[in-house]
Scaffold this motif. Structure first.
Motif, mmCIF file in Angstrom:
data_model
loop_
_atom_site.group_PDB
_atom_site.id
_atom_site.type_symbol
_atom_site.label_atom_id
_atom_site.label_comp_id
_atom_site.label_asym_id
_atom_site.label_seq_id
_atom_site.Cartn_x
_atom_site.Cartn_y
_atom_site.Cartn_z
ATOM 1 N N HIS A 125 -18.760 11.762 2.392
ATOM 2 C CA HIS A 125 -19.137 11.354 3.748
ATOM 3 C C HIS A 125 -19.959 10.068 3.755
ATOM 4 O O HIS A 125 -21.124 10.054 4.182
ATOM 5 N N HIS A 126 -19.374 9.006 3.289
ATOM 6 C CA HIS A 126 -20.002 7.704 3.347
ATOM 7 C C HIS A 126 -18.905 6.646 3.196
ATOM 8 O O HIS A 126 -17.720 6.976 3.105
ATOM 9 N N TYR A 127 -19.299 5.391 3.187
ATOM 10 C CA TYR A 127 -18.349 4.303 2.966
ATOM 11 C C TYR A 127 -18.574 3.732 1.569
ATOM 12 O O TYR A 127 -19.705 3.453 1.161
ATOM 13 N N ARG A 128 -17.473 3.579 0.823
ATOM 14 C CA ARG A 128 -17.556 2.979 -0.506
ATOM 15 C C ARG A 128 -16.227 2.294 -0.802
ATOM 16 O O ARG A 128 -15.179 2.884 -0.617
ATOM 17 N N ARG A 129 -16.300 1.058 -1.268
ATOM 18 C CA ARG A 129 -15.067 0.292 -1.536
ATOM 19 C C ARG A 129 -15.049 -0.194 -2.976
ATOM 20 O O ARG A 129 -16.041 -0.713 -3.493
ATOM 21 N N HIS A 130 -13.890 0.003 -3.613
ATOM 22 C CA HIS A 130 -13.590 -0.574 -4.922
ATOM 23 C C HIS A 130 -12.397 -1.519 -4.753
ATOM 24 O O HIS A 130 -11.527 -1.283 -3.901
ATOM 25 N N ALA A 131 -12.339 -2.563 -5.539
ATOM 26 C CA ALA A 131 -11.219 -3.506 -5.485
ATOM 27 C C ALA A 131 -11.008 -4.092 -6.871
ATOM 28 O O ALA A 131 -11.890 -4.036 -7.742
#
Length: 537
Positions: free
Chosen positions: A259-265
């Protein structure tokens, strides 16, 4: 509610292993056809399309409704941290990315926790969007019955337009983009009909096309933030789907559950995004403590809230008696029960002598031994599996601290009764007053000890992430994704965050307003903003 949730979770797990609802739905809807949104209502090719992605919704009213109201606005002007402004449109397609209701699925719970806030928010805003949904583990707790009834039978609740006939879907989008949604079930398993379905879809995807894949859980990170158990199967299934069915055409992975925002790229521009901020309580972002490198060069780029803020929020566990008073009632009663079972006069003795007297009495009393053993065994079972072989040690130490606290409170109260108030042992007034004081001490000490345990476990060892933050019930730090396929074929991703949701609402005054709008008197609520500048794929 906790007991009912536990029973339903156990039953659904057993049924899920023996009778997979997805097999029946595949037989009922054998036709494999993607839903085509690359064409408009007149059959002409679309040049662009707006979509919204929301996951982990249907929990608290303030958080769920704040997100629903923001998604429902016809237009939304957003600013990023640099001050740059972007104009966005409400999505013509709305995707629910899993866990559409909490804590367990039922027609009643969907109606109260999902449909009502969303229909109230959408009233008078814009035409109802086309809705697609994938189930999470909470949707599976009734065997997927309510989910299928609501999203897969052609119903249009409150004007939403539903299309899918299975718990997974494929949507053809403009400019060579595809939207795929999977159902991994409780066992993190891809059933054979689903594999066949996506194999048929893959035949229609051209070599130059690109895919947005929706998952109920972020397979790339789950093994690092939760006990591995069956999560390895989830990662294996994703690898199979990516390598053997769709190839390397997946440009964007979307998931909720955390329940959060997390971005990998990675350097190729492929994105793996967790956006589980649709309404459920906040999960920490500072786990794992040290992230293991992900395959294919994916690295962490952004999280919301930041890891520093997440660590700071964890300190709220020291105030667990305030945030979870019912837990304080439980520990207060437990401390009274332990003191009552001892039933020995320790008020005139020093702490060492009182402790020796208590130990001697306890060893001669099977009741005290049983209660103490249950407390310690319960806390061993509660200890996070990520402690590994130290789990027993951690549970025993945690239990012993509670027992010592109960003893010290009982000794202090007995000393007060005898020395300060002069009440004799077995005096009825003394007994009643002592029970009240011991309860008060347990009400404060029990949650404080538990809060300290959760704080040290999470901030020190990276364990108990779910327990440490679910106990806080933080409704803020909500998020969702707005996607825009542009005429030049690019996909713009707008990660939208709400730092603090409104706590007060008033009825909408016009037909063009939602049923409820934020009360201007709630000055601490913050407007939606961009978590980071738009990501272009």
């Amino acid at each position: 509610m906790l007991a009912q949730t536990g029973v339903r979770a156990a039953i659904s797990s057993i049924i899920g292993k023996q009778a997979d609802r997805r097999l029946l739905d595949a037989l009922a809807a054998p036709k494999v056809e993607p839903f085509d949104f690359s064409l408009d209502a007149e059959g002409k090719p679309r040049k662009e399309l707006w979509l919204d992605y929301v996951a982990d919704l249907g929990d608290g009213w303030d958080s769920t409704y704040a997100v629903a109201q923001t998604v429902s606005r016809p237009t939304l002007t957003l600013r990023d941290e640099t001050g740059a402004a972007y104009d966005t449109l409400g999505g013509e397609v709305l995707v629910f990315g899993g866990d559409e209701v909490y804590p367990t699925a039922s027609v009643k719970e969907y109606q109260a926790r999902t449909l009502q806030p969303w229909s109230s928010a959408m009233r008078g805003q814009r035409p109802p969007p086309h809705l697609f949904a994938i189930p999470g583990n909470h949707d599976w707790y009734d065997g997927l019955v309510s989910f299928i009834r609501l999203f897969c039978q052609g119903r249009n609740p409150d004007g939403w337009q539903t299309h899918q006939r299975r718990s997974y879907f494929a949507v053809k989008l403009p400019q060579g983009w595809w939207l795929l949604g999977t159902d991994m079930q409780l066992e993190s398993d891809l059933d054979q009909p689903q594999v066949t379905y996506f194999q048929e879809i893959a035949k229609r995807i051209r070599a130059e096309d690109r895919v947005i894949l929706c998952l109920a859980e972020p397979a790339w990170l789950m093994a690092q933030v939760r006990p591995p158990d069956s999560r390895a199967y989830l990662e294996n299934n994703l690898t199979f789907l990516e390598d053997e069915v769709l190839g390397k055409k997946i440009s964007v992975f979307l998931a909720g559950d955390l329940h959060h925002y997390r971005r990998h790229a990675n350097d190729e521009g492929r994105q793996k995004i967790i956006a589980g901020g649709g309404g459920a309580f906040l999960h920490p972002t500072h786990v794992p403590r040290k992230e293991v490198a992900l395959p294919d060069g994916f690295t962490a780029r952004k999280c919301f809230p930041s890891t520093q803020e997440s660590r700071r929020l964890c300190w709220r566990n020291l105030g667990l008696a305030v945030s979870s008073p019912r837990f304080g009632v439980l520990t207060g009663l437990l401390y009274v029960l332990l003191a009552w079972a001892l039933s020995v006069n320790i008020g005139t003795a020093s702490v060492p002598k009182a402790l020796a007297l208590v130990v001697g009495t306890a060893l001669a009393s099977p009741g005290i031994v049983l209660i103490s053993a249950l407390v310690i065994l319960g806390l061993i079972a509660f200890a996070d599996a990520r402690f590994g072989r130290w789990r027993w040690v951690v549970g025993v130490l945690h239990g012993v601290v509670h027992l010592v606290a109960a003893f010290l409170i009982a000794w202090g109260v007995a000393h007060l009764m005898g020395s300060a108030l002069g009440l004799s042992f077995r005096n009825p007034v003394r007994e009643l007053l002592a029970a009240v004081l011991i309860f008060a001490g347990g009400f404060v000490a029990g949650p404080t000890i538990m809060g300290l345990y959760l704080l040290v476990s999470l901030n020190g060892f990276g364990t108990h992430a779910n327990e440490a933050f679910s106990s806080l019930s933080i409704p803020d730090w909500k998020n969702f994704l707005r996607l825009h396929i542009t005429p030049d074929g690019h996909l713009w991703l707008f990660p939208i965050g709400i730092r603090r949701v409104p706590r007060a609402w008033k009825p909408g005054e016009t037909a063009r307003e939602p049923e409820w709008v934020a009360d201007p008197k709630d000055t601490r609520a913050t407007p939606p903003t961009l978590i980071e500048p738009p990501i272009v794929v």
